[in-house]
Design a protein around this motif. Structure first.
Motif, mmCIF file in Angstrom:
data_model
loop_
_atom_site.group_PDB
_atom_site.id
_atom_site.type_symbol
_atom_site.label_atom_id
_atom_site.label_comp_id
_atom_site.label_asym_id
_atom_site.label_seq_id
_atom_site.Cartn_x
_atom_site.Cartn_y
_atom_site.Cartn_z
ATOM 1 N N PHE A 137 0.754 -1.207 0.032
ATOM 2 C CA PHE A 137 0.183 0.027 -0.093
ATOM 3 C C PHE A 137 0.759 1.300 -0.163
ATOM 4 C CE2 PHE A 137 -2.217 3.305 2.955
ATOM 5 C CZ PHE A 137 -2.986 3.613 1.693
ATOM 6 N N THR A 138 1.808 1.232 0.940
ATOM 7 C CA THR A 138 2.751 2.516 0.965
ATOM 8 C C THR A 138 3.486 2.747 -0.194
ATOM 9 O OG1 THR A 138 4.333 1.377 2.173
ATOM 10 C CG2 THR A 138 2.819 2.543 3.454
ATOM 11 N N ALA A 139 3.926 1.688 -0.748
ATOM 12 C CA ALA A 139 4.732 1.621 -2.295
ATOM 13 C C ALA A 139 3.734 2.076 -3.276
ATOM 14 C CB ALA A 139 5.192 0.124 -2.636
ATOM 15 N N LEU A 140 2.604 1.729 -3.312
ATOM 16 C CA LEU A 140 1.883 2.164 -4.377
ATOM 17 C C LEU A 140 1.276 3.654 -4.165
ATOM 18 C CD1 LEU A 140 -0.961 -0.708 -4.700
ATOM 19 C CD2 LEU A 140 1.132 -0.285 -6.486
ATOM 20 N N LEU A 141 1.345 3.958 -2.965
ATOM 21 C CA LEU A 141 0.880 5.484 -2.950
ATOM 22 C C LEU A 141 2.224 6.274 -3.226
ATOM 23 C CD1 LEU A 141 -0.924 5.771 0.572
ATOM 24 C CD2 LEU A 141 -1.798 6.026 -1.745
ATOM 25 N N LEU A 142 3.419 6.009 -3.446
ATOM 26 C CA LEU A 142 4.563 6.746 -3.747
ATOM 27 C C LEU A 142 4.483 7.078 -5.451
ATOM 28 C CD1 LEU A 142 7.512 4.608 -2.306
ATOM 29 C CD2 LEU A 142 6.905 7.051 -1.803
ATOM 30 N N ILE A 143 3.574 6.363 -6.033
ATOM 31 C CA ILE A 143 3.205 6.936 -7.447
ATOM 32 C C ILE A 143 2.460 7.984 -7.737
ATOM 33 C CG2 ILE A 143 2.335 6.027 -9.654
ATOM 34 C CD1 ILE A 143 2.886 3.082 -8.649
ATOM 35 N N ILE A 146 -1.503 12.434 0.891
ATOM 36 C CA ILE A 146 -1.099 11.208 0.464
ATOM 37 C C ILE A 146 0.003 10.748 1.158
ATOM 38 C CG2 ILE A 146 0.271 9.915 -1.552
ATOM 39 C CD1 ILE A 146 -1.298 11.478 -3.426
ATOM 40 N N ALA A 147 1.123 11.786 1.745
ATOM 41 C CA ALA A 147 2.136 11.466 2.316
ATOM 42 C C ALA A 147 1.398 11.157 3.814
ATOM 43 C CB ALA A 147 3.144 12.546 2.373
ATOM 44 N N TRP A 148 0.658 11.902 4.284
ATOM 45 C CA TRP A 148 0.067 11.904 5.515
ATOM 46 C C TRP A 148 -0.524 10.259 5.713
ATOM 47 C CZ3 TRP A 148 -4.734 10.573 7.648
ATOM 48 C CH2 TRP A 148 -4.855 10.919 9.386
ATOM 49 N N CYS A 149 -1.140 9.880 4.733
ATOM 50 C CA CYS A 149 -1.664 8.548 4.594
ATOM 51 C C CYS A 149 -0.769 7.589 4.913
ATOM 52 C CB CYS A 149 -2.538 8.239 3.265
ATOM 53 S SG CYS A 149 -4.205 9.072 3.463
ATOM 54 N N ARG A 150 0.257 7.605 4.361
ATOM 55 C CA ARG A 150 1.394 6.743 4.171
ATOM 56 C C ARG A 150 1.854 6.630 5.861
ATOM 57 N NH1 ARG A 150 5.589 5.088 1.097
ATOM 58 N NH2 ARG A 150 7.038 6.295 2.356
ATOM 59 N N LEU A 209 -7.165 0.277 -1.820
ATOM 60 C CA LEU A 209 -6.701 1.276 -0.691
ATOM 61 C C LEU A 209 -6.230 2.537 -1.469
ATOM 62 C CD1 LEU A 209 -6.415 -0.567 2.560
ATOM 63 C CD2 LEU A 209 -8.313 0.943 2.035
ATOM 64 N N ALA A 210 -5.034 2.209 -2.286
ATOM 65 C CA ALA A 210 -4.305 3.155 -2.644
ATOM 66 C C ALA A 210 -5.146 3.911 -3.767
ATOM 67 C CB ALA A 210 -2.903 2.502 -3.274
ATOM 68 N N ALA A 211 -5.856 3.159 -4.576
ATOM 69 C CA ALA A 211 -6.661 3.795 -5.508
ATOM 70 C C ALA A 211 -7.664 4.856 -4.710
ATOM 71 C CB ALA A 211 -7.290 2.998 -6.314
ATOM 72 N N THR A 259 -5.821 8.112 -3.593
ATOM 73 C CA THR A 259 -5.614 8.701 -4.719
ATOM 74 C C THR A 259 -6.705 9.490 -5.307
ATOM 75 O OG1 THR A 259 -3.992 7.373 -5.514
ATOM 76 C CG2 THR A 259 -4.614 9.008 -7.151
ATOM 77 N N ALA A 260 -8.013 8.963 -5.327
ATOM 78 C CA ALA A 260 -9.142 9.511 -5.635
ATOM 79 C C ALA A 260 -9.642 10.565 -4.798
ATOM 80 C CB ALA A 260 -10.374 8.661 -5.992
ATOM 81 N N LEU A 261 -9.586 10.038 -3.561
ATOM 82 C CA LEU A 261 -9.996 11.111 -2.410
ATOM 83 C C LEU A 261 -9.169 12.541 -2.248
ATOM 84 C CD1 LEU A 261 -11.733 11.914 0.101
ATOM 85 C CD2 LEU A 261 -10.134 10.542 1.447
#
Length: 525
Positions: A89-95, A121-125, A167-169, A172-174
């Motif tokens: 999840f945290t890796a996908l959020l990096l994109i 996004i960084a806070w969610c990570r 979750l990553a999607a 990103t959408a939010l």
């Protein structure tokens, strides 16, 4: 055998690993103390910095997730699956973090990003990791009281990956489409809304502290140790974020550098530890295979030794029984000779039973029935028992025995086995001799006042120098039908009695075997 630790999940950390992790944690906090005084010093924006840092962390987190999922497949652990999933999840959020960062690929970022998208996004990570650790600790406690790993249900790796992608999607959408629903993090692309940032980051900091304490109190494995190192990195980042007022400062660049450093150190440590564990497993498996092969060879050796040692007395028993029947089947039966043959057959059968008991005791590593034995008497008895074989091959036997020879303390049956082997080998060697009389000489003598020496010599075809160096090796033989166990077993017996057995070429022909054994009074001493 002791239970093997097969993975990061169940292997306790070593002292060196603990020391190394403490050094890393110390360096992280020492660097924080150095950076804090100059954290708000502005630096030139480097727009390629975020894509490069994110690419490094992306690869590191995916590799870490792969290692954790591999352990999940072995241990069928939902606790491990949770940690692996949070890394995915945290890796996908990096994109989306790199794509939406202002100036990285577009002045305002891609994906219709706003000024707060990247920060959220960084806070969610950061907030996802302590939450995942709460589930990890609770699931691990439940699994510690569950049945064995092999009986656990599958951990659901595929479900975890799908959940991480979903979750990553969603995040990103939010943070892009629904960014208007989120409170502000930044006033401009570089200036932080400090009061809001302090509140949001305080939540992450408190959750990280709680997760660190919870993990520290329940730590038991190498994985737990390195997860604590990860949290040390998160905590130093949170402390710095709580004091930052904008981007592109010394503290902001340090924030991402320490994140890359902690991810790479943990990834390399997990790779090294996984390699070490599986290498140890491979060596352990190899040792077990060698042990199994050794046991199989021992079983073969026992079988070959039994076959080799009981062959002669069984053959003698059959020959004597056949002779007895022949004396009775004649037109004029000779009961006296028939009885004599039958008694000889009974004696040979008794020798067979004694040999079996002796071999069994020797391979079971149990002491035999030791008693004082006159080696001269034993040599005469063995020669008499082999009289039929000697006569059949037309071999003359010469006994030159020292009548003052002191007794030895030995298992009579086992030493008799040695003499039978030596004399039988000499008879077989003489079977190929042509053009000269066939002779075997047995000599005995006291040796140095400590030992007795018995020599068995023949004038047969002899043994080559190469074969001479190997004749006592198990399964080595110079005979077409031999098993190569006789002389090896003889040396084992003699050495178990504290003696020596060796061979040397004869003076002119054949081979001489030397049997050296300690006197009985030395055993008693």
């Amino acid at each position: 055998m002791p239970q093997e630790h097969l993975g990061l999940f169940d292997t306790p950390p070593t002292r060196r690993q603990v020391q190394f992790s403490l050094v890393i944690v110390g360096l992280l906090f020492a660097a924080l103390l150095v950076i804090l005084p100059v954290r708000d010093v502005p630096l030139r924006p480097i727009h390629a910095f975020i894509p490069m840092a994110n690419a490094i962390m992306f690869l590191g987190e995916l590799i870490t997730a792969t290692l954790l999922y591999a352990q999940t497949a072995v241990f069928r652990s939902r606790a491990l699956a949770v940690v692996g999933t949070v890394y995915v999840f945290t890796a996908l959020l990096l994109i989306p973090h790199a794509l939406t960062f202002p100036g990285a690929f577009a002045p305002d970022g891609l994906l219709s990003a706003g000024i707060n998208t990247t920060a959220w996004i960084a806070w969610c990570r950061r907030v996802s990791f302590p939450i995942a650790i709460f589930f990890y600790v609770q699931l691990r406690r439940a699994e510690s009281t569950a049945p064995r790993e092999a009986e656990r249900p599958a951990a659901g790796i595929v479900i975890g990956v799908i959940a991480a992608i979903a979750l990553a999607a969603g995040v990103t959408a939010l943070t892009t489409i629904g960014q208007a629903l989120l409170p502000p993090f930044f006033v401009t692309h570089s200036r932080v809304a400090y009061a809001n940032s302090l509140q949001y980051e305080s939540v992450v900091f408190v959750l990280s502290i709680i997760a660190t304490i919870l993990l520290f109190r329940t730590r038991r494995s190498v994985l737990d140790l390195w997860l604590l190192v990860v949290f040390a990195g998160w905590l130093t980042q949170s402390l710095l974020i709580l004091s930052l007022h904008g981007r592109f400062t010394v503290g902001w660049y340090w924030l991402f550098l320490v994140s890359v450093f902690s991810h790479l150190v943990v990834m390399l440590a997990l790779l090294a530890e996984s390699h070490r564990l599986y290498l140890r497993l491979a060596l352990s498996t190899s040792a077990r295979n060698r042990e199994r092969e050794s046991r199989l060879m021992s079983i073969d050796a026992v079988a070959a030794a039994i076959s080799h040692e009981i062959g002669q007395p069984l053959a003698a028993a059959r020959a004597y029984a056949t002779a007895g029947v022949s004396w009775l089947d004649r037109p004029q039966p000779d009961p006296e000779r028939a009885v004599k043959s039958m008694r000889a057959a009974i004696d040979a059968a008794q020798r067979t039973a004694d040999v079996i008991k002796s071999i069994r005791a020797m391979f079971a590593q149990q002491p035999g029935m030791a008693s004082e034995v006159d080696l001269n008497d034993l040599a005469r008895a063995t020669a008499s028992a082999l009289g039929r074989e000697l006569a059949g091959e037309k071999v003359s036997l010469q006994l030159t025995l020292d009548e003052a020879l002191p007794p030895i303390l030995a298992d009579r049956v086992q030493i008799e086995q040695v003499l039978v082997n030596l004399i039988t080998n000499a008879i077989e060697s003489l079977g190929a001799t042509r053009g000269r009389a066939r002779r075997i000489a047995i000599r005995s003598a006291a040796l140095n006042g400590h030992d007795v020496l018995l020599q068995v010599s023949d004038n047969g075809i002899g043994i080559t120098d190469e074969a001479m160096s190997r004749i006592f090796e198990a399964f080595f033989t110079t005979k077409k039908t031999g098993m190569g166990m006789g002389l090896s077993l003889c040396r084992t017996i003699v050495e178990a009695h504290g003696g020596r057995l060796w061979a040397a070429p004869g003076e002119q022909h054949g081979v001489t075997f030397y049997l050296q054994l300690p006197r009985s009074d030395l055993h008693a001493a």
